[in-house]
Design an enzyme around this catalytic site. Structure first.
Site, PDB file in Angstrom:
ATOM      1  N   GLU A  98      -5.413  -1.421  -7.554  1.00 27.45           N
ATOM      2  CA  GLU A  98      -6.695  -0.771  -7.291  1.00 27.45           C
ATOM      3  C   GLU A  98      -7.526  -0.646  -8.562  1.00 27.45           C
ATOM      4  OE1 GLU A  98      -5.126   2.117  -3.637  1.00 27.45           O
ATOM      5  OE2 GLU A  98      -5.357   2.902  -5.666  1.00 27.45           O
TER       6      GLU A  98
ATOM      7  N   HIS B 265       2.266   5.818   1.626  1.00 27.31           N
ATOM      8  CA  HIS B 265       2.005   5.600   0.202  1.00 27.31           C
ATOM      9  C   HIS B 265       2.890   6.571  -0.561  1.00 27.31           C
ATOM     10  CE1 HIS B 265       0.172   4.643  -3.542  1.00 27.31           C
ATOM     11  NE2 HIS B 265      -0.653   5.666  -3.604  1.00 27.31           N
TER      12      HIS B 265
END
Length: 335
Positions: free
Chosen positions: A193, A106
């Site tokens: 998200e 990430h």
């Protein structure tokens, strides 16, 4: 869109090298075991504790993070975002050598400047687009999950090739590895998200549940209609997109979808989504999250406690006791 497959990657580029997997959580255990099964030499760098013991039990050579970095040529950072910068400063930075590769799954800490590697190391990303248990299971079945690959810094001139070798070792080139950038991966991941997968969905579910219960309907029925059945719909979308979902539901439900959806997610909602995206792009969310962690997470912890006490959670726990096919974990774990 550039996508790489098995023929585009050579795992032999990792032969004679040692890969240090830093962290042994969901992604750490999956990536480490897949690499080992692909013939790659792997060591695990973690601090003493539960993960240390699990990695040892899985047959890995386990050592401190600093020792793992000194041992390896490729270092994969699989710690939680909020821990990476501290561990990097304390145990990784001073042990990096010319020609090493620093990998991530990430891009948060690189993109937002929390980690600034020296110019003499490669910096790349291999990000499987599935939780760790699925990365491992699908690999064992002879397949792989899709992944993203990006190069932030190419000191050696071979960063992309080594990153693809790593992706192949994990099994991702079996499905396809899509080229991206640290910026694109980080900003889209955070937006998804916040606006859709976590923030958007939970707010929608709670609002629907509250609307029904405030309208005099029983909480148990509201739970079924607004949360329990969500999985049925998401599975249909997951398997074949919106068209597959609409083909599979009743005509009544499909018509209700068309005429009502835009009344719930309005133009105003989309404008707010754009504001959320701008805050992510400008680093406002990252700054807020970094400061929140530095302060000991007071807002995070207070909101978490309040959410856990929502009526939806109480009735859900009771109803799930009726569902023999649901095997609730004894303790909540990060995926």
């Amino acid at each position: 869109m550039k996508t790489y497959y098995e023929k585009d990657a050579n795992v032999d580029l990792l032969q004679g090298k040692t890969v240090a997997v830093v962290g042994y959580g969901s992604q750490g255990h999956a990536q480490a075991q897949n690499l080992r099964d692909s013939g790659v030499e792997v060591v695990v760098g973690v601090r003493p504790g539960k993960s240390y013991e699990v990695a040892k039990a899985d047959g890995f050579e386990v050592m401190s993070v600093s020792e793992a970095v000194r041992t390896a040529q490729v270092v994969q950072m699989l710690l939680p975002d909020e821990q990476q910068a501290h561990v990097y400063k304390a145990e990784i930075e001073e042990n990096l050598r010319e020609g090493q590769m620093l990998l991530f799954s990430h891009g948060f800490n690189i993109h937002f400047g929390q980690i600034n590697p020296p110019s003499y190391v490669d910096v790349a990303m291999v990000a499987p687009k599935s939780p760790g248990h699925l990365v491992r299971r699908v690999f064992q079945e002879g397949n792989g999950v899709p992944a993203l690959v990006a190069v932030h810094q190419d000191a050696t001139g071979t960063a992309l090739h080594v990153a693809l070798a790593y992706a192949k070792g994990v099994g991702c080139t079996r499905a396809g590895v899509i080229e991206t950038t640290f910026q694109e991966e980080t900003e889209t991941d955070l937006f998804g998200e916040q606006a859709v997968l976590c923030g958007g969905v939970t707010a929608l579910v709670k609002a629907g549940f509250e609307t029904l219960t405030e309208g005099g309907y029983r909480p148990e029925i509201a739970y079924f209609e607004c949360l329990h059945e969500l999985k049925l719909i998401v599975d249909l979308m997951y398997e074949g997109g919106l068209t597959n979902m609409r083909h599979s539901i009743s005509d009544t439900a499909e018509f209700g979808d068309y005429v009502t959806g835009s009344r719930i997610v309005t133009d105003g909602t989309k404008k707010e989504m754009k504001r959320v995206l701008t805050e992510i792009q400008q680093g406002e969310f990252a700054k807020k999250w970094i400061l929140e962690n530095q302060a000991g997470r007071p807002t995070h912890n207070a909101m978490k406690k309040a959410e856990q006490n929502h009526g939806l959670e109480k009735v859900g726990a009771e109803l799930r006791e009726m569902m023999s096919w649901i095997h609730a974990p004894k303790e909540l774990v990060k995926k």
